[in-house]
Write an enzyme that holds these catalytic residues in place. Structure first.
Site, short mmCIF file in Angstrom:
data_model
loop_
_atom_site.label_atom_id
_atom_site.label_comp_id
_atom_site.label_asym_id
_atom_site.label_seq_id
_atom_site.Cartn_x
_atom_site.Cartn_y
_atom_site.Cartn_z
N ASP A 38 0.82 -1.22 0.00
CA ASP A 38 0.00 0.00 0.00
C ASP A 38 0.85 1.26 0.00
OD1 ASP A 38 -2.39 -1.30 -0.05
OD2 ASP A 38 -2.82 -1.10 2.09
N LYS A 60 -4.03 2.48 -2.49
CA LYS A 60 -4.89 2.43 -1.31
C LYS A 60 -4.54 3.51 -0.30
CE LYS A 60 -7.75 0.02 -0.49
NZ LYS A 60 -9.18 0.32 -0.72
N MET A 173 -8.17 8.76 9.92
CA MET A 173 -8.85 9.18 8.69
C MET A 173 -9.93 10.22 8.99
SD MET A 173 -9.09 5.40 6.94
CE MET A 173 -9.65 4.63 8.48
#
Length: 256
Positions: A38, A60, A173
């Site tokens: 990733d 990703k 996030m």
């Protein structure tokens, strides 16, 4: 014809510092036939990969999607049957908002043997690198780790529930939802609650902003903080400055 048994190992790469990968993870990389990694994985870790293995970058990361999740799932299965042992190298811990469980389920449906190597999660290690403990006796008895953005791209309802507690709250996030997070905590009368935002934690590009619920947006603007970053809300954030003060006092001879 591939003579190796089709296998998927989901491997946690840790939060960014190359020394925070586990020995078991390194051994898995050395045994790989294929590695899919990733965007949040430190490229230096690829130096541990079996030199004969195929290495594929699959992206990703917000704003960086070289492959969609469905394509990654299909690639895992295809390479498993054509090459053998596929390592899926994911940042942090693959079972903490890493979709590792989904990839294992998909691979298992198509006959791959599956296993996981846990990684050191950024939710724990990134605050620790800034001397912020998620729990501290007399201050915080528990902590929440929450995704700031759900599958529907909305703020998680768990944030509102966590804001009602005395627990440390770690939001991954969540930078795109910072204004909403601030309003939720203000609604609970927590304008003065300490907040830390740590970008690129444990790496040479690490940036830190410390403030309170009422000031953190200004801190973010002034320090130009952005993703990838984690948000820590709680009284434990003060431990960082308290420790610095003790160290400074000792150096000045006050505590000697």
């Amino acid at each position: 014809m591939n003579l190796n048994k089709p296998k998927l190992t989901i491997v946690g790469a840790g939060p960014g510092d190359v020394e925070l990968i586990t020995l078991k993870a390194i051994n898995a990389l050395r045994a790989a036939d294929v590695v899919l990694y990733d965007a949040l994985v430190n490229d230096e870790l690829l130096g541990y990969v079996n030199p004969d293995a195929e290495i594929i970058f699959v992206g990703k990361r917000r704003g960086c999607y070289k492959y969609q999740q469905e394509q990654i799932n299909e690639l895992i299965v295809a390479r498993g049957h054509s090459h053998g042992h596929v390592i899926r190298l994911k940042g942090g811990d693959p079972f903490i908002f890493g979709r590792g469980a989904e990839e294992m389920e998909y691979a298992a449906k198509y006959g791959l043997e599956v296993s996981v190597v846990p990684g050191i999660s950024s939710s724990l290690s990134v605050p620790a690198y800034q001397n912020i403990p998620l729990t501290k006796r007399g201050i915080s008895e528990s902590f929440w780790v929450i995704t700031g953005t759900t599958k529907q791209h909305k703020i998680s309802s768990d944030v509102a529930m966590a804001a009602k507690t005395n627990a440390t709250v770690v939001i991954l996030m969540g930078m795109g939802k910072l204004s909403q997070i601030v309003e939720i905590f203000k609604g609970e009368g927590k304008e003065d609650l300490p907040v830390a935002i740590i970008q690129n934690g444990t790496t040479k590009d690490e940036k830190v902003g410390i403030g309170t619920v009422s000031t953190i947006e200004k801190v973010v603007y002034e320090n130009e903080l952005s993703n990838p970053a984690i948000i820590v809300l709680g009284e434990v954030v003060n431990h960082r400055d308290e420790l610095l003060k003790v160290q400074e006092q000792y150096q000045q001879g006050i505590l000697a």
